[in-house]
Write a protein that holds these residues in place. Structure first.
Motif, PDB file in Angstrom:
ATOM      1  N   ASP A 146      -3.558   8.295  -1.650  1.00 47.23           N
ATOM      2  CA  ASP A 146      -4.126   7.387  -0.643  1.00 47.23           C
ATOM      3  C   ASP A 146      -5.578   7.056  -0.987  1.00 47.23           C
ATOM      4  OD1 ASP A 146      -3.805   5.903   1.716  1.00 47.23           O
ATOM      5  OD2 ASP A 146      -4.592   7.519   2.966  1.00 47.23           O
ATOM      6  N   HIS A 177       0.852  -1.198   0.000  1.00 48.85           N
ATOM      7  CA  HIS A 177       0.000   0.000   0.000  1.00 48.85           C
ATOM      8  C   HIS A 177       0.887   1.247   0.000  1.00 48.85           C
ATOM      9  CE1 HIS A 177      -2.932   3.035   1.058  1.00 48.85           C
ATOM     10  NE2 HIS A 177      -2.331   3.268   2.205  1.00 48.85           N
ATOM     11  N   HIS A 230       3.014   8.148   5.582  1.00 48.90           N
ATOM     12  CA  HIS A 230       1.637   8.613   5.794  1.00 48.90           C
ATOM     13  C   HIS A 230       0.785   7.703   6.684  1.00 48.90           C
ATOM     14  CE1 HIS A 230       0.087   5.832   2.710  1.00 48.90           C
ATOM     15  NE2 HIS A 230      -1.099   6.069   3.237  1.00 48.90           N
ATOM     16  N   ASP A 231       1.128   6.399   6.739  1.00 49.22           N
ATOM     17  CA  ASP A 231       0.335   5.482   7.578  1.00 49.22           C
ATOM     18  C   ASP A 231       1.122   4.952   8.776  1.00 49.22           C
ATOM     19  OD1 ASP A 231      -2.285   5.359   6.642  1.00 49.22           O
ATOM     20  OD2 ASP A 231      -1.793   3.929   5.050  1.00 49.22           O
TER      21      ASP A 231
HETATM   22 NI    NI Z   1      -2.856   4.874   3.431  1.00 49.30          NI
END
Ligand code: NI
Ligand code: ADP
Length: 221
Positions: A126, A31, A61-62
């Motif tokens: 995203d 991802h 970002h995650d």
């Molecule tokens: Ni994400």
């Protein structure tokens, strides 16, 4: 003597991989790779930010995701700031952390929209990964991880009426109405809006076929 950009990227990749253990497999390293590449594609077209900054932000970002953390007071982002400072990136630390805090669709701690093109592009990337065939795979994977049901006709009326807002014990099909079908209209950049068209169409096609098979097998309308 500071670190070179490619060294900073390598350090960030290692940090991200280390911090995402225990996430569901829709939030796996791939991802991150997809979001990173989609963000780069968007930035190539839009030319709104330094490619290095886009890369670092997409990678991170995650790293802190409220769905997988017990702590949820905003301070959990400190680990990202700490990492960036240690990896010779303190000048970009505040901006990157601020963008990451505001990326998530589901983040309740969101401040008002940050007027930063870096945010627009990584957020679009995203969101693109949450729709289309991959988005559907991720939704069912996450639903399974949470032990949610696939679909229930009892919830379907709520889907039609409500179309928004998370409710506990909702089905993964409900999630289409709560989030996936809305994402196309929430893209920030024109490039992402264009990329979203085909993926959004596929959601419609998928739902149509899903209901067709469901009705054929259950006789319910
Ligand atoms: Ni994400
Ligand atoms: P964000 O990308 O803003 O962090 P989330 O973390 O909420 O969004 O979602 C990440 C992925 O998990 C997306 O693919 C999303 O569709 C999926 N997901 C989130 N909540 C649910 C849910 N209740 N049911 C099914 N999939 C979900």
């Amino acid at each position: 003597m500071g670190m070179k950009e490619d060294e900073k990227i390598l350090a960030t990749e290692a940090f991200v991989k280390d911090n995402m253990k225990g996430y569901d497999s829709g939030h796996d390293w791939w991802h991150i790779v997809r979001v990173r590449n989609l963000a780069a594609i968007i930035n190539e077209k839009e030319g709104l930010a330094d490619p290095f900054l886009v890369d670092i932000t997409a990678l991170l970002h995650d790293t802190v995701d409220s769905k997988f953390r017990t702590r949820n007071d905003g301070k959990e982002y400190g680990i990202i700031a700490e990492f960036l400072n240690n990896a010779d990136m303190s000048p970009i630390s505040e901006r990157v952390v601020n963008v990451i805090k505001n990326i998530s669709f589901s983040n309740k701690n969101q401040t008002e929209q940050v007027p930063d093109p870096l945010l627009w592009m990584v957020q679009d990337a995203d969101r693109l990964d949450a729709i289309g065939a991959i988005g559907i795979a991720r939704a069912f994977n996450y639903g399974g991880f949470r032990n949610n049901i696939i679909f229930s006709p009892d919830l379907a009326n709520a889907d039609e009426k409500l179309n928004t807002g998370y409710h506990e014990n909702s089905s993964t099909i409900s999630h289409f109405y709560e989030k996936l079908l809305l994402l196309r209209y929430r893209m920030n950049t024109l490039t992402a809006k264009k990329l979203a068209v085909e993926r959004h169409k596929f959601l419609d096609i998928y739902l149509k076929q899903f209901y067709k098979e469901w009705e054929f097998a259950t006789g319910l309308k």
